[in-house]
Scaffold this active site. Structure first.
Site, PDB file in Angstrom:
ATOM      1  CB  THR A 184      42.060 -19.426  19.679  1.00  0.00           C
ATOM      2  OG1 THR A 184      42.148 -19.400  18.136  1.00  0.00           O
ATOM      3  CG2 THR A 184      43.231 -18.485  19.777  1.00  0.00           C
ATOM      4  CD  GLU A 187      43.786 -24.739  11.113  1.00  0.00           C
ATOM      5  OE1 GLU A 187      43.993 -25.661  11.668  1.00  0.00           O
ATOM      6  OE2 GLU A 187      43.584 -24.177  10.026  1.00  0.00           O
ATOM      7  CE  LYS A 220      42.764 -16.487   3.985  1.00  0.00           C
ATOM      8  NZ  LYS A 220      43.498 -17.553   3.534  1.00  0.00           N
ATOM      9  CG  ASN A 262      43.919 -14.061  14.843  1.00  0.00           C
ATOM     10  OD1 ASN A 262      44.118 -14.614  14.121  1.00  0.00           O
ATOM     11  ND2 ASN A 262      43.182 -15.115  15.612  1.00  0.00           N
ATOM     12  CG  PHE A 322      44.858  -8.743   6.826  1.00  0.00           C
ATOM     13  CD1 PHE A 322      43.762  -8.498   8.254  1.00  0.00           C
ATOM     14  CD2 PHE A 322      45.048  -9.480   6.293  1.00  0.00           C
ATOM     15  CE1 PHE A 322      42.531  -9.280   8.155  1.00  0.00           C
ATOM     16  CE2 PHE A 322      44.328 -10.519   6.516  1.00  0.00           C
ATOM     17  CZ  PHE A 322      43.279 -10.654   7.782  1.00  0.00           C
ATOM     18  CB  CYS A 329      38.703 -15.163  15.470  1.00  0.00           C
ATOM     19  SG  CYS A 329      38.823 -17.024  14.952  1.00  0.00           S
ATOM     20  CE  LYS A 367      37.416 -16.866  19.937  1.00  0.00           C
ATOM     21  NZ  LYS A 367      38.492 -17.138  20.127  1.00  0.00           N
ATOM     22  CE  LYS A 413      37.027 -14.348   6.123  1.00  0.00           C
ATOM     23  NZ  LYS A 413      38.274 -14.704   6.680  1.00  0.00           N
TER      24      LYS A 413
END
Ligand code: NAD
Length: 431
Positions: A121, A149, A152, A209, A250, A261, A264, A321
């Site tokens: 990323t 990409e 998850k 994201n 979500f 991810c 940041k 997670k």
């Protein structure tokens, strides 16, 4: 096709293994010699469901290998994926030293036309920087492609083999054509391959994201308003989610998002927007809400106990997670640090992340080998990560083991009425 993947972490290893699974010959390169040695022996350094099996199968078939030697891998490959880390720099930007370092090393090893793919990323404009870095080192022809990409962690193999879409940023048709061919086996079921300019492709990943992080922080704020008015966030969430324009994903309130991810990437988009004179106001709020949310459960504990000094707290879920061992930016870290600062003791348990937690906390907390072991003699349990094994526990057994039947549920996985009926003092979020 012959492919090299540079960086064998959560992304690179999955990408390499999945391309091999579709018949390509893949060499994975990493500078971490211990990691490469382990992989050469068939040991997977991370926990990711389904990964071990396909790494093993493709190693045995001779389609997947591991090395620390970049030049040979580059010479043998037509396509080189760059999947190294892009951690947060001090100013919040994405640190590109690994990406640009690899680009230079790749360029020096080139022996003909290559497609260099930014899989990491990276901020808008990076493809141009990579192109420039390569051009300075070689006269061989090449294409630079941006291919963000979207996998998850916890479902990475499945996500990569069956993507929702494949985004390809290419400023020349030759590179785009190679990428289309490479991804054809993954998109037979109709998932779109979206070819666009590199800047748009780079921004896609951050926008996706940031949107997901926004939904989480938004719902966390709705939950806090629910608490003020005695409303139930579960009811509100279900009603909101059933609107087809919104959808259910979500929208679960919790004790904050973490991982390598969202935090940041939100910081990076804020930074590269600011670099162009724009302050991304929504994301500033998303970040502030999330930072506060990581302290929410400890705040509730303080209000319940008065002081946390001398209390022993059982903690279920260390990973950021479920279905991963990754603890980067995990809410558990903030919660444990706050508990320790206030003089509490912590007994932690996680199905996969204990070894990672030991590297962070050492002997400052104790580690249970089984979930129930973490409850022995505790003043309360705080649930931080919603692993499946925590969803239907034996509440009677829990009560027997705990000093007091108090549960702080940071993921709203238990039913408040049922918890009350079972004799627990129960705290959750927004209900
Ligand atoms: P990671 O830290 O797990 O892996 C990075 C790997 O790169 C490490 O093994 C490291 O040793 C290696 N490396 C670093 N510099 C190197 C060099 N010069 N030569 C060879 N190897 C080198 O990181 P990750 O989670 O796999 O993320 C990689 C990139 O993918 C990041 O930009 C991240 O934002 C992005 N991404 C991550 C996810 C995710 O879920 N983790 C999802 C999508 C995108």
């Amino acid at each position: 096709m012959n492919i090299a993947v540079v960086g064998t972490g959560y992304v690179g290893l999955v990408v390499g293994a999945c391309f091999a699974e579709n018949g390509n010959t893949v060499v994975c390169v990493d500078k971490d010699a211990a990691k490469v040695r382990a992989l050469q022996k068939g040991k997977i350094p991370i926990y990711e469901p389904g990964l071990e099996e396909i790494v093993k199968r493709n190693r045995q078939e001779g389609r997947l290998s591991f090395t620390t030697t970049l030049p040979r891998a580059v010479r043998a490959s037509q396509v080189i994926f760059v999947a190294v880390g892009t951690p947060e720099a001090e100013d919040g930007s994405a640190d590109l030293q690994h990406v640009l370092g690899v680009a230079r090393d790749v360029a020096r090893a080139m022996n003909g036309y290559k497609v260099i793919v930014d899989k990491s990323t990276v901020p808008v404009g990076t493809a141009e920087k990579v192109r420039e870095a390569i051009r300075r080192e070689t006269t061989h022809p090449f294409s630079v492609v941006s291919n963000p990409e979207f996998l998850k962690q916890g479902a990475a193999v499945d996500d990569f083999l069956r993507p929702d879409r494949v985004v390809i940023g290419a400023d020349d048709p030759r590179g785009a054509e190679v990428m289309r061919e490479l991804y054809a086996p993954f998109t037979r079921t109709g998932a779109p391959v979206m070819v666009m300019d590199t800047s748009s492709a780079e921004l896609c990943k951050y926008a996706a994201n940031a949107m997901l992080a926004t939904r989480i922080s938004f719902m966390n704020e709705v939950a806090l308003v629910c608490e003020q008015y005695g409303a139930n966030v579960d009811e509100v969430r279900r009603a909101v989610a059933s609107d087809k324009r919104i959808g259910p994903a979500f929208l679960f309130p919790g004790c904050g998002y973490g991982g390598s991810c969202f935090p940041k990437d939100v910081k990076a988009i804020l930074k590269f927007s600011k670099d162009k004179g724009y302050s991304f106001k929504i994301l500033e709020a998303v970040e502030a809400v999330n930072a506060a949310q990581k302290h929410l459960m400890v705040g509730k504990m303080q209000r319940h106990f008065g002081s946390l000094k001398g209390k022993t707290i059982g903690l279920w879920g260390l990973a950021f997670k479920p279905r991963t061992d990754d603890m980067r930016e995990a809410p558990a870290i903030t919660i444990i640090n706050a508990l320790l600062e206030q003089g509490a003791k912590v007994q932690g348990y996680d199905p996969e992340a204990t070894d990672v937690a030991k590297r962070i906390f050492g002997s400052r907390i104790t580690y249970a080998r089984k979930s129930y072991e973490a409850l022995v003699g505790v003043d309360a349990l705080v649930l931080v990560t919603e692993w499946n094994e925590f969803r239907e526990p034996d509440f009677a057994r829990m009560k027997k083991l705990m000093k007091a039947p108090v549960v702080f549920d940071g993921r709203n996985i238990y039913n408040p009425q049922q918890m009350k009926a079972n004799g627990f003092t129960y705290f959750s979020i927004g209900r």
